[in-house]
Design an enzyme around this catalytic site. Structure first.
Site, PDB file in Angstrom:
ATOM      1  CE  LYS A  11      30.721   1.722 -51.300  1.00 44.19           C
ATOM      2  NZ  LYS A  11      31.618   1.539 -50.140  1.00 44.19           N
ATOM      3  CG  ASP A 137      30.950   6.013 -52.676  1.00 48.44           C
ATOM      4  OD1 ASP A 137      32.131   5.940 -53.069  1.00 48.44           O
ATOM      5  OD2 ASP A 137      30.594   5.694 -51.536  1.00 48.44           O
TER       6      ASP A 137
END
Length: 287
Positions: A11, A137
């Site tokens: 990401k 995350d």
């Protein structure tokens, strides 16, 4: 099913704002997360022995309980009383300690893969809840796509997908401790808070240039003074055709958004020749 092959995708943060520090030591954040095309390859196989074995293409990565893959596999085995073991092959391509959630996405894929091969029928929301125990995350890495992340990163709102665009991801030969960066952040000294709402509006309109112009990351205030090479790579990207460039997460990786593949290829060649970044990838947004 005895084995599964997975792509654990990295990401970037299109915007990262820190709103304050909580009593438990964590920071309240407001971030726009985006999955990209770079991924680690993970193969999970059932084995008869009651063990968790990890093999990696990188000699320096731990293959014991200090690896988030191990933590994810152990959690699944313990919570669902799985008697068989797993052997997990990790081919790592996402830069390590780079602000791209490499370890978190590997853990997310392990939870997802074990759910499949052991036919556990766990919902995505339950997997995300489990993932939060491993790292802030991990829930996002299970969900993927374009999302607003709040709280410590665990409160996720799916957004309109970011329009397709070409990206360069460049990592200088340094590793950054996320914990150290957050601990060093002076809330009173933040030079500029990113316009998170403005980024969301631009995404909704399909305006890639609008996103690029509004991008911002308050953690640059900490990491760039420690490692000026980050700023140098940003400037090189902007000089060579990027419509926006920013550090991802706590760094040191820098990404740039490009108007087309050809411009990105030209910038990649410049960055490789210049040598400030050890790893330089061309990739795309992934939804």
């Amino acid at each position: 099913m005895d084995s599964i092959r997975l792509k654990a995708r990295a990401k970037i943060n299109l915007g990262l704002d820190v709103l304050g520090k909580r009593d438990d030591g964590y920071h309240e954040v407001r971030m726009i997360m985006q999955t990209v095309g770079i991924y680690d390859r993970i193969i999970i196989k059932k084995i008869p022995e009651d063990e968790i074995r990890i093999n990696s293409n990188l000699f320096f990565l731990p293959v014991n309980e200090n690896n988030l893959i191990y933590k994810a596999a152990r959690m699944m085995k313990d919570e669902y009383n799985i008697k068989e073991g797993v052997e997990i092959d990790l081919n790592k391509f996402i830069p390590v300690a780079a602000g791209m959630a490499g370890g978190s996405t590997d853990a997310a894929s392990t939870l997802f893969g074990m759910n499949k091969i052991f036919d556990l029928g766990i919902s995505q929301s339950k997997l995300m809840e489990m993932g939060l125990k491993i790292g802030a995350d991990v829930p996002y890495c299970i969900m993927r796509g374009t999302a607003l992340a709040e709280g410590i990163g665990e409160k996720l709102t799916r957004l309109t997908p970011m329009p397709h665009c070409w990206l360069i991801v460049a990592k200088p030969p340094i590793n950054v401790s996320t914990k150290l960066v957050y601990e060093s952040l002076d809330m009173g000294g933040i030079s500029k808070h990113p316009d998170i709402d403005g980024i969301m509006d631009a995404i909704k309109r399909g305006d890639v240039e609008g996103v690029a112009q509004k991008m911002g990351n308050v953690l640059e205030d900490v990491t760039i003074p420690l490692y000026p090479v980050i700023d140098s790579i940003k400037k090189q990207m902007l000089k060579n055709g990027a419509i926006g460039a920013m550090m991802s997460g706590s760094g040191p990786t820098v990404f740039g958004i490009f108007p087309d593949e050809q411009t990105a290829l030209g910038c990649q060649a410049v960055l490789k020749a210049q040598g400030e970044a050890r790893q330089v990838y061309i990739t795309e947004t992934f939804n």
